[in-house]
Design a protein around this motif. Structure first.
Motif, PDB file in Angstrom:
ATOM      1  N   PRO A  61       0.815  -1.227   0.000  1.00 27.90           N
ATOM      2  CA  PRO A  61       0.000   0.000   0.000  1.00 27.90           C
ATOM      3  C   PRO A  61       0.844   1.270   0.000  1.00 27.90           C
ATOM      4  O   PRO A  61       0.451   2.287  -0.581  1.00 27.90           O
ATOM      5  CB  PRO A  61      -0.823  -0.114   1.286  1.00 27.90           C
ATOM      6  N   LEU A  62       2.014   1.215   0.637  1.00 24.28           N
ATOM      7  CA  LEU A  62       2.906   2.376   0.646  1.00 24.28           C
ATOM      8  C   LEU A  62       3.387   2.687  -0.766  1.00 24.28           C
ATOM      9  O   LEU A  62       3.413   3.851  -1.191  1.00 24.28           O
ATOM     10  CB  LEU A  62       4.090   2.102   1.577  1.00 24.28           C
ATOM     11  N   LEU A  63       3.768   1.660  -1.506  1.00 25.44           N
ATOM     12  CA  LEU A  63       4.242   1.858  -2.874  1.00 25.44           C
ATOM     13  C   LEU A  63       3.126   2.330  -3.797  1.00 25.44           C
ATOM     14  O   LEU A  63       3.376   3.065  -4.758  1.00 25.44           O
ATOM     15  CB  LEU A  63       4.844   0.557  -3.408  1.00 25.44           C
ATOM     16  N   ASP A  64       1.895   1.930  -3.492  1.00 28.33           N
ATOM     17  CA  ASP A  64       0.763   2.352  -4.311  1.00 28.33           C
ATOM     18  C   ASP A  64       0.312   3.771  -3.984  1.00 28.33           C
ATOM     19  O   ASP A  64      -0.590   4.294  -4.648  1.00 28.33           O
ATOM     20  CB  ASP A  64      -0.415   1.387  -4.114  1.00 28.33           C
ATOM     21  N   GLY A  65       0.906   4.371  -2.955  1.00 27.44           N
ATOM     22  CA  GLY A  65       0.521   5.717  -2.561  1.00 27.44           C
ATOM     23  C   GLY A  65      -0.766   5.780  -1.761  1.00 27.44           C
ATOM     24  O   GLY A  65      -1.340   6.854  -1.580  1.00 27.44           O
ATOM     25  N   LYS A  66      -1.219   4.627  -1.246  1.00 30.27           N
ATOM     26  CA  LYS A  66      -2.472   4.589  -0.499  1.00 30.27           C
ATOM     27  C   LYS A  66      -2.279   4.928   0.978  1.00 30.27           C
ATOM     28  O   LYS A  66      -3.232   5.325   1.657  1.00 30.27           O
ATOM     29  CB  LYS A  66      -3.103   3.200  -0.627  1.00 30.27           C
ATOM     30  N   ILE A  67      -1.069   4.731   1.498  1.00 31.24           N
ATOM     31  CA  ILE A  67      -0.766   5.072   2.886  1.00 31.24           C
ATOM     32  C   ILE A  67       0.570   5.807   2.937  1.00 31.24           C
ATOM     33  O   ILE A  67       1.317   5.828   1.956  1.00 31.24           O
ATOM     34  CB  ILE A  67      -0.723   3.824   3.793  1.00 31.24           C
ATOM     35  N   ARG A  68       0.849   6.410   4.103  1.00 25.25           N
ATOM     36  CA  ARG A  68       2.105   7.127   4.301  1.00 25.25           C
ATOM     37  C   ARG A  68       2.778   6.632   5.572  1.00 25.25           C
ATOM     38  O   ARG A  68       2.118   6.071   6.455  1.00 25.25           O
ATOM     39  CB  ARG A  68       1.851   8.640   4.366  1.00 25.25           C
ATOM     40  N   SER A  69       4.074   6.855   5.652  1.00 25.25           N
ATOM     41  CA  SER A  69       4.849   6.309   6.765  1.00 25.25           C
ATOM     42  C   SER A  69       5.695   7.389   7.427  1.00 25.25           C
ATOM     43  O   SER A  69       5.867   8.488   6.887  1.00 25.25           O
ATOM     44  CB  SER A  69       5.763   5.184   6.270  1.00 25.25           C
ATOM     45  N   ALA A  70       6.222   7.050   8.600  1.00 22.63           N
ATOM     46  CA  ALA A  70       7.125   7.941   9.336  1.00 22.63           C
ATOM     47  C   ALA A  70       8.290   7.127   9.876  1.00 22.63           C
ATOM     48  O   ALA A  70       8.190   5.905  10.048  1.00 22.63           O
ATOM     49  CB  ALA A  70       6.376   8.627  10.485  1.00 22.63           C
ATOM     50  N   PHE A  71       9.387   7.819  10.150  1.00 16.34           N
ATOM     51  CA  PHE A  71      10.559   7.179  10.749  1.00 16.34           C
ATOM     52  C   PHE A  71      10.820   7.866  12.079  1.00 16.34           C
ATOM     53  O   PHE A  71      11.032   9.079  12.135  1.00 16.34           O
ATOM     54  CB  PHE A  71      11.771   7.293   9.836  1.00 16.34           C
ATOM     55  N   SER A  72      10.797   7.093  13.157  1.00 16.33           N
ATOM     56  CA  SER A  72      10.820   7.637  14.516  1.00 16.33           C
ATOM     57  C   SER A  72      12.061   7.165  15.246  1.00 16.33           C
ATOM     58  O   SER A  72      12.105   6.043  15.765  1.00 16.33           O
ATOM     59  CB  SER A  72       9.547   7.185  15.255  1.00 16.33           C
ATOM     60  N   MET A  73      13.071   8.032  15.295  1.00 19.77           N
ATOM     61  CA  MET A  73      14.352   7.659  15.897  1.00 19.77           C
ATOM     62  C   MET A  73      14.855   8.712  16.884  1.00 19.77           C
ATOM     63  O   MET A  73      15.213   8.412  18.015  1.00 19.77           O
ATOM     64  CB  MET A  73      15.392   7.425  14.802  1.00 19.77           C
ATOM     65  N   THR A  74      14.881   9.977  16.475  1.00 18.02           N
ATOM     66  CA  THR A  74      15.474  11.047  17.273  1.00 18.02           C
ATOM     67  C   THR A  74      14.663  11.317  18.532  1.00 18.02           C
ATOM     68  O   THR A  74      13.433  11.292  18.512  1.00 18.02           O
ATOM     69  CB  THR A  74      15.578  12.333  16.433  1.00 18.02           C
ATOM     70  N   GLU A  75      15.366  11.597  19.632  1.00 17.51           N
ATOM     71  CA  GLU A  75      14.732  11.871  20.911  1.00 17.51           C
ATOM     72  C   GLU A  75      15.163  13.239  21.436  1.00 17.51           C
ATOM     73  O   GLU A  75      16.303  13.662  21.212  1.00 17.51           O
ATOM     74  CB  GLU A  75      15.102  10.789  21.931  1.00 17.51           C
ATOM     75  N   PRO A  76      14.285  13.927  22.172  1.00  8.96           N
ATOM     76  CA  PRO A  76      14.622  15.275  22.634  1.00  8.96           C
ATOM     77  C   PRO A  76      15.654  15.317  23.754  1.00  8.96           C
ATOM     78  O   PRO A  76      16.342  16.327  23.921  1.00  8.96           O
ATOM     79  CB  PRO A  76      13.281  15.840  23.112  1.00  8.96           C
ATOM     80  N   ASP A  77      15.762  14.239  24.531  1.00 10.26           N
ATOM     81  CA  ASP A  77      16.661  14.291  25.690  1.00 10.26           C
ATOM     82  C   ASP A  77      17.903  13.415  25.529  1.00 10.26           C
ATOM     83  O   ASP A  77      18.581  13.099  26.510  1.00 10.26           O
ATOM     84  CB  ASP A  77      15.916  13.910  26.969  1.00 10.26           C
ATOM     85  N   THR A  78      18.201  12.984  24.297  1.00  4.96           N
ATOM     86  CA  THR A  78      19.480  12.325  24.020  1.00  4.96           C
ATOM     87  C   THR A  78      20.078  12.954  22.767  1.00  4.96           C
ATOM     88  O   THR A  78      19.350  13.454  21.903  1.00  4.96           O
ATOM     89  CB  THR A  78      19.312  10.804  23.796  1.00  4.96           C
TER      90      THR A  78
END
Length: 429
Positions: free
Chosen positions: A119-136
């Motif tokens: 579905p991501l490749l078809d453009g039907k959904i979107r994704s996020a990448f969650s790595m960075t933290e505010p206190d490190t």
């Protein structure tokens, strides 16, 4: 060893089509005053045309709808589409979706691919990448604090993230979390897929940045709280403790794409610089006749050419030897390319004066985005340290007190080396 960045004539035709398409169809999107629904209506026909040209999501293998292009070809394409902020979306390889689709393709299970990748490749959904933290420190990801504990058949995630790209609009997030707290520093983290509707996932806000108005339609960098978020154990990407391995597989080629996109932006600013130099007059002659402006043009041309060749070389190393072999080359282009991007845009603003500083030209927006290039995907300082360490690994300290090139020491060694010859010459004389 021969370095070969050449591509076949058929591919060059595709690049030429991309240039025309970007200029005629994508650039106008930048100044279109429209809401998100209207914007999506405007780009869907463009995305369909890209698919008909077989240029959609070209970073992926053919069985997933891509073309399986290597990094050199991908880099040349990103140079063209990166000239506009909307280019990557039209061509189906915008961050973070492109990187997330790559790691799903390489590390995801068949069920994960079916539910999230296709579905991501078809453009039907979107994704996020969650790595960075505010206190490190983002520059040292071994310090990550967000945890995921396995309880039965579920992961329970707790932590605080921010600058989660596209976090506010994503249908799912790929979170880098600590699952092995007692393991070695680079084996503590894992990647876990988190649906955006998971209970306990709190999307607080999009963080206002220098990017400003361009981060509309929900695109941007979100602050996320994971409060006892529960997801199935099967949402683990790859193996436990593989988080850093997966991240490097994602970030290495991604930096090639960033750098080539920056060159597309720099080229556009350079074109504006040269056009203004020929258009504007001051002190009785065209700006192009002033030596300072000529220096700006020459320096910009040289720096862009250097950055382009360095980036293509890094891409070629990945294509021929794999991403791990290109670590130094990737770090080199990351900080050098960001520097070139900034300086070329800065000169273009300067030659336009107050007009360049205004929002009547795209330069001020380009300048604001260029500043972020020195931070994301590793700050300049970290990449410089990496280059220096890898470079110094090829050297050894000279023995003794003096440098290896110490002339008195070399002169004495030379006398000893040629002593017999010099003695014979003296005797003959």
């Amino acid at each position: 060893m021969t370095w070969d960045f050449s591509t076949e004539p058929e591919f060059e035709k595709k690049l030429e089509w991309m240039r025309r398409f970007m200029h005629d169809e994508v650039y106008p999107l930048e100044v279109l005053d429209i809401d998100e629904r209207g914007f999506m209506r405007a780009i869907r026909p463009l995305q369909e045309e890209v698919k008909r040209q077989k240029l959609w999501a070209t970073h992926l293998p053919p069985e997933l709808g891509g073309q399986g292009y290597g990094q050199v070809k991908l880099g040349l394409m990103h140079e063209i589409e990166g000239a506009s902020i909307w280019g990557p979306i039209v061509f189906g390889n915008q961050a973070p979706d492109s990187g997330n689709s790559e790691i799903l393709a390489h590390f995801g299970t068949e069920e994960q691919k079916k539910r999230w990748l296709h579905p991501l490749l078809d453009g039907k959904i979107r994704s996020a990448f969650s790595m960075t933290e505010p206190d490190t420190a983002g520059s040292d990801p071994t310090l990550l604090k967000t945890t995921a504990e396995l309880a039965g058949d579920e992961w329970i995630i707790n932590g605080h993230k921010w600058f989660t790209s596209n976090g506010m609009i994503a249908d799912f997030l790929i979170a880098m979390v600590v699952t092995e707290p007692k393991a070695d520093a680079y084996e503590r983290a894992s990647m876990v897929i988190v649906p955006s509707d998971a209970p306990g996932l709190k999307r607080l806000r999009n963080i206002a940045t220098m990017g400003g108005e361009s981060e509309r339609f929900g695109y941007g960098h979100a602050e996320i709280v994971y409060d006892n978020v529960r997801v199935p154990a099967s949402n683990l990407l790859g193996e436990r403790g593989q988080g850093f391995l997966i991240a490097q597989a994602r970030l290495g080629p991604g930096r090639i794409h960033h750098c080539m996109r920056w060159l597309g932006q720099a080229r556009r600013a350079f074109d504006m610089l040269c056009e203004r130099a020929l258009q504007r007059e001051a002190f009785g002659k065209k700006l192009a006749s002033h030596q300072t402006v000529q220096n700006w043009i020459a320096d910009s041309a040289a720096e862009m050419q250097a950055a382009r060749l360095m980036t293509l070389h890094a891409a070629w190393v990945i294509d021929t030897q794999g991403a791990p072999a290109a670590r130094k080359e990737i770090s080199l282009i990351k900080f050098f390319g960001a520097h070139v991007l900034h300086d070329v845009i800065d000169r273009a603003i300067q030659i336009h004066g107050s007009l360049g500083y205004s929002s009547d030209l795209p330069l001020e927006e380009m300048y604001r985005h260029a500043r972020a290039a020195r931070i994301y995907d590793g700050p300049d300082e970290v990449h410089r340290v990496s280059v220096a360490r890898q470079t110094l690994a090829g050297y050894r300290p000279p023995e003794g007190t003096w440098p290896r090139e110490h002339i008195p020491t070399r002169r004495e060694a030379s006398r000893r080396k040629f002593a017999a010859l010099l003695e014979a010459a003296t005797t003959d004389a």
